[in-house]
Write an enzyme that holds these catalytic residues in place. Structure first.
Site, short mmCIF file in Angstrom:
data_model
loop_
_atom_site.label_atom_id
_atom_site.label_comp_id
_atom_site.label_asym_id
_atom_site.label_seq_id
_atom_site.Cartn_x
_atom_site.Cartn_y
_atom_site.Cartn_z
CD GLU A 39 -0.63 1.08 3.41
OE1 GLU A 39 -1.81 1.27 3.66
OE2 GLU A 39 0.29 1.79 3.82
CB CYS A 62 -2.34 -5.73 6.15
SG CYS A 62 -2.05 -4.20 7.05
CG HIS A 108 -2.48 -9.04 9.37
ND1 HIS A 108 -1.26 -8.59 8.93
CD2 HIS A 108 -3.20 -7.94 9.70
CE1 HIS A 108 -1.26 -7.27 8.99
NE2 HIS A 108 -2.41 -6.85 9.45
#
Lengths: 132, 348
Positions: free
Chosen positions: B80, B112, B234
């Site tokens: 990103e 993400c 994550h």
């Protein structure tokens, strides 16, 4: 407009491509059309390891435009494993603690950018060889 | 059978401690350390960005894979923080690796999750027989607004995976995805910093998708949490992945190798892929690994990998994640951090 020049230098800046004389075997970085050692014109492309020893350096404290955020930084002449000497910025180190003979390797880094909206120039820089 | 033939990571050497950031904003460092399980984070040097992190990680992946970069048929860079709004990072990476010109490249963005997104595409292209090898990278130099909770976690790093169909270091067992439109975090065009929904990023966003993808892949493969040797969820901070693992029935022994965020921070697209790389640094042949990413907006990709004998042969051909994370760190103060991250307004 420096775009064409940057683009032309991509093989040497991005991949450290050098010219090796097919006749006498001497390596030139960046590559040349005619071998300065034997005058032959048949050159093959070889990729340099980027590893070597610091042969000499200077510390830039008043940096030119585009390099001010990195000051003070070192610019070194590095004796590569392949035998020739290459000049480049030495980063990720305290420039006042550099020593002739330090083992260095290369990483891909941002070299400069043409203002806030222009092209970004990338290439190799030397860093201490710490096995990272 | 397809899977991973080589992997590599890159972590910038600079670090900033949570105390150093908290001091500037009058915040309680202890609360962040305890509440979010964050101690310090990586900071990119002024000459590092998503493209440079990607190239340095991918070079380590090529070293481990031991392949000719000309045989790579696709390069996907998930991030990103692509350096250009328009101009691909993928061509810079492909050119630097020596994979051009017969290569397909694309830049991916999904908060993400963009790193595992590339892995999903790369694995399926190789599985379809379109190319011998494909390269997927998750890389970010994440930005958090000054003073925002994100500033304590937004970090920099990259992980690269070369996938193939032969000489596998880890075989892909299965994949499953879980996506919904959930507005928990975003950055509008031309905005410098992202905005997020605060506590909304927890249960209805992170947990719903991570749990959704995990439960779906367990059901699809008829497996249970105890069947796995390792799990990676994550890591937006050090707390979410630990809570998720516990609620799903996994133990510390399974998540400890992949959990990097307490001293790395959140490397966004690089986050769970770097956890996978750290796990591959430890896994033994035959062991099973569950990887579940999360990207705001929102979605999770789940993967199951099985380590092979070849993993032991390639592991030490490039630096391990813990070495890059734990050794030769350079601690910086907030002033240098603000300069490095271009948070200081200067004259043009």
């Amino acid at each position: 407009m420096k775009v064409p020049r940057h683009w032309r230098e991509t093989p040497q800046r991005y991949r450290m491509e050098a010219g090796k004389c097919s006749k006498c075997g001497s390596i030139q970085f960046p590559g040349r059309v005619i071998c300065p050692d034997c005058g032959a014109t048949e050159m093959e492309t070889v990729k340099l390891s980027g590893k070597g020893e610091l042969a000499s350096y200077t510390v830039i404290r008043v940096a030119p435009t585009g390099f001010t955020d990195l000051a003070p930084y070192a610019v070194g002449v590095v004796q590569l494993e392949e035998g020739m000497r290459v000049m480049g910025q030495v980063v990720d180190c305290d420039p006042d603690n550099l020593k002739i003979g330090d083992r260095l390797t290369t990483q891909f880094r941002r070299i400069n950018e043409e203002g806030k909206t222009g092209m970004i120039l990338y290439g190799f820089k030397f860093v201490p060889d710490l096995g990272l | 059978m397809v899977g991973i033939v080589g992997y590599g990571t890159h972590i910038p050497r600079s670090r900033i401690k949570v105390e150093e950031i908290a001091k500037v904003w009058g915040a309680d460092a202890a609360a962040f350390k305890k509440g979010l399980n964050l101690n310090e984070k990586s900071v990119p040097a002024p000459d590092e960005d998503c493209a440079t992190l990607s190239v340095n990680a991918a070079r380590n992946a090529v070293k481990r894979a031991g392949i000719d970069p000309q045989d790579i048929g696709a390069v996907y860079v998930g991030s990103e923080s692509h350096p250009y709004a328009v101009k691909p990072t993928g061509t810079i990476v492909s050119e630097a690796l020596g994979a051009c010109p017969y290569v397909h490249t694309a830049d991916l963005e999904f908060a993400c999750k963009a790193g595992t997104e590339g892995m999903y595409i790369a694995l399926n292209l190789v599985k379809a027989g379109e190319m011998p090898y494909a390269l997927a990278i998750g890389a970010d130099t994440s930005q958090g607004a000054p003073g925002d909770a994100l500033e304590y976690s937004a970090a920099a790093g990259a992980a690269a995976f070369i996938v193939g169909a032969e000489d596998l270091a880890a075989e892909l067992v299965d994949t499953h995805c879980y996506m919904t439109d959930t507005p928990d975090f975003w950055r509008r065009e031309h905005a410098h910093y992202p905005q997020h929904g605060g506590r909304f990023t927890g249960q209805p966003a992170y947990e719903k998708h991570v749990f959704g993808a995990t439960n779906a892949i367990l059901e699809k493969t008829n497996m249970k949490p105890e069947d796995f040797d390792y799990c990676i969820f994550h890591q937006p901070n050090g707390k979410f992945p630990v809570n998720a693992a516990k609620k799903l029935g996994f133990t510390e022994a399974q998540y400890k190798y992949g959990l990097l965020s307490p001293t790395l921070g959140n490397t966004y697209s690089g986050s769970s892929p770097m956890g996978l790389a750290a796990t591959l640094d430890e896994a033994k042949p035959g062991e099973l690994i569950l990887l579940v990413s999360y990207g705001s907006g929102s979605g999770s990709d789940a993967f199951i990998f099985r380590a092979t004998e070849r993993l032991l042969e390639i592991r030490d051909k490039a630096p391990r994640v813990r070495k890059q994370l734990d050794e030769h760190k350079i601690y910086i103060e907030y002033g240098a951090y603000a300069k490095f991250r271009r948070k200081i307004l200067k004259a043009d």
